[in-house]
Design a protein around this motif. Structure first.
Motif, PDB file in Angstrom:
ATOM      1  N   SER A  33       0.851  -1.191   0.000  1.00 28.53           N
ATOM      2  CA  SER A  33       0.000   0.000   0.000  1.00 28.53           C
ATOM      3  C   SER A  33       0.890   1.245   0.000  1.00 28.53           C
ATOM      4  N   ASN A  35       0.085   3.756   1.702  1.00 23.94           N
ATOM      5  CA  ASN A  35      -0.232   4.353   2.991  1.00 23.94           C
ATOM      6  C   ASN A  35       0.050   3.327   4.094  1.00 23.94           C
ATOM      7  N   SER A  37      -0.876   3.158   7.070  1.00 29.23           N
ATOM      8  CA  SER A  37      -1.967   2.884   8.008  1.00 29.23           C
ATOM      9  C   SER A  37      -3.263   2.460   7.320  1.00 29.23           C
ATOM     10  N   ASP A  38      -3.227   2.262   5.999  1.00 25.20           N
ATOM     11  CA  ASP A  38      -4.432   1.868   5.270  1.00 25.20           C
ATOM     12  C   ASP A  38      -4.076   0.783   4.247  1.00 25.20           C
ATOM     13  N   ARG A  40      -6.448  -1.184   2.900  1.00 24.83           N
ATOM     14  CA  ARG A  40      -7.729  -1.574   2.317  1.00 24.83           C
ATOM     15  C   ARG A  40      -8.101  -0.746   1.088  1.00 24.83           C
ATOM     16  N   THR A  41      -7.808   0.567   1.106  1.00 25.05           N
ATOM     17  CA  THR A  41      -8.267   1.456   0.047  1.00 25.05           C
ATOM     18  C   THR A  41      -7.537   1.221  -1.273  1.00 25.05           C
TER      19      THR A  41
END
Length: 116
Positions: A33, A35, A37-38, A40-41
């Motif tokens: 990812s 990001n 801390s993410d 999923r997106t």
């Protein structure tokens, strides 16, 4: 941070730190990812359920059962993001327990279509 060039081979190693020598380690799922801390997106799947999703992903021989080695080619998310973060899920099993998840390898689960 670890800085690499595009398409450079990346080699990673995960080690299990335990006094129990009868354990083995298996790389189940790894996603990337932009990001930290993410996850999923916007994600890119390298491996799922022990199956390579990326053509450059590979498992490598390990000197011990409590060490997992793998690698892939470096990539970016459409050149819009300066960093790529990894999140990997590993499974710990009893060494030589051939019925455990660690010894099943790639597990592709196909859904059946339901007839009306």
């Amino acid at each position: 941070p670890y800085y690499v060039d595009m398409n450079q081979n990346l080699f990673l190693q995960a080690s299990l730190h335990s006094s129990d020598r009868n354990l083995t380690l298996f790389v189940d799922t790894c996603v990337a990812s932009p990001n930290s801390s993410d996850f999923r997106t916007l994600v890119y799947q390298l491996t799922r359920s022990g199956c390579a999703s990326d053509s450059t992903y590979a498992l490598f021989p390990s000197p011990r059962s409590d060490v997992a080695r793998f690698g892939f080619n470096a990539f970016s998310f459409v050149n819009r993001f300066p960093s790529v973060f990894l999140r990997c899920e590993l499974v710990v099993c009893r060494y030589h327990d051939y019925s455990s998840r660690c010894y099943q390898g790639c597990v592709s689960r196909f859904k059946r279509s339901a007839d009306s």
